[in-house]
Design a protein around this motif. Structure first.
Motif, mmCIF file in Angstrom:
data_model
loop_
_atom_site.group_PDB
_atom_site.id
_atom_site.type_symbol
_atom_site.label_atom_id
_atom_site.label_comp_id
_atom_site.label_asym_id
_atom_site.label_seq_id
_atom_site.Cartn_x
_atom_site.Cartn_y
_atom_site.Cartn_z
ATOM 1 N N HIS A 226 0.835 -1.206 0.000
ATOM 2 C CA HIS A 226 0.000 0.000 0.000
ATOM 3 C C HIS A 226 0.868 1.254 0.000
ATOM 4 O O HIS A 226 0.539 2.237 -0.669
ATOM 5 N N ARG B 160 -6.456 -3.488 -12.202
ATOM 6 C CA ARG B 160 -7.669 -3.539 -11.381
ATOM 7 C C ARG B 160 -7.329 -3.768 -9.905
ATOM 8 O O ARG B 160 -7.884 -3.126 -9.016
ATOM 9 N N THR B 161 -6.398 -4.686 -9.644
ATOM 10 C CA THR B 161 -5.963 -4.926 -8.263
ATOM 11 C C THR B 161 -5.335 -3.662 -7.684
ATOM 12 O O THR B 161 -5.576 -3.313 -6.527
ATOM 13 N N SER C 269 -7.504 2.393 -3.358
ATOM 14 C CA SER C 269 -8.702 2.785 -2.607
ATOM 15 C C SER C 269 -8.569 2.393 -1.144
ATOM 16 O O SER C 269 -8.831 3.204 -0.238
ATOM 17 N N ALA C 270 -8.145 1.170 -0.888
ATOM 18 C CA ALA C 270 -7.974 0.705 0.496
ATOM 19 C C ALA C 270 -6.876 1.482 1.209
ATOM 20 O O ALA C 270 -7.029 1.861 2.375
ATOM 21 N N GLN D 162 -6.039 -0.604 -8.446
ATOM 22 C CA GLN D 162 -7.101 0.349 -8.142
ATOM 23 C C GLN D 162 -7.769 0.026 -6.805
ATOM 24 O O GLN D 162 -8.042 0.929 -6.012
ATOM 25 N N TYR D 163 -8.022 -1.253 -6.548
ATOM 26 C CA TYR D 163 -8.572 -1.655 -5.254
ATOM 27 C C TYR D 163 -7.578 -1.351 -4.133
ATOM 28 O O TYR D 163 -7.948 -0.889 -3.048
#
Length: 64
Positions: free
Chosen positions: A15, A41-42, A48-49, A44-45
């Motif tokens: 992160h 896509r991963t 966000s987290a 982007q998740y």
């Protein structure tokens, strides 16, 4: 700035890298995902987290 860096350091390494590469270093999503070994896509998740966790940590310290 030191408090922000301290809270950023509490996030897991992936992160931290995702946030730093994307926002500080302005590396594109495709290149950041490739660096981290994940799909866009991963990533982007993950972003966000990571933003949510960092915001929560900063908010708890009244830094937001």
């Amino acid at each position: 700035m030191i408090d922000f860096e301290r809270e950023l350091a509490t996030l897991d390494t992936a992160h931290q890298y995702a946030l730093v590469l994307t926002y500080r270093d302005r590396v594109g999503h495709a290149a950041t995902a490739a660096t981290l070994g994940c799909s866009i896509r991963t990533l982007q998740y993950m972003l966000s987290a990571a933003r949510r966790r960092l915001a929560d940590a900063l908010n708890r310290r009244d830094l937001l």
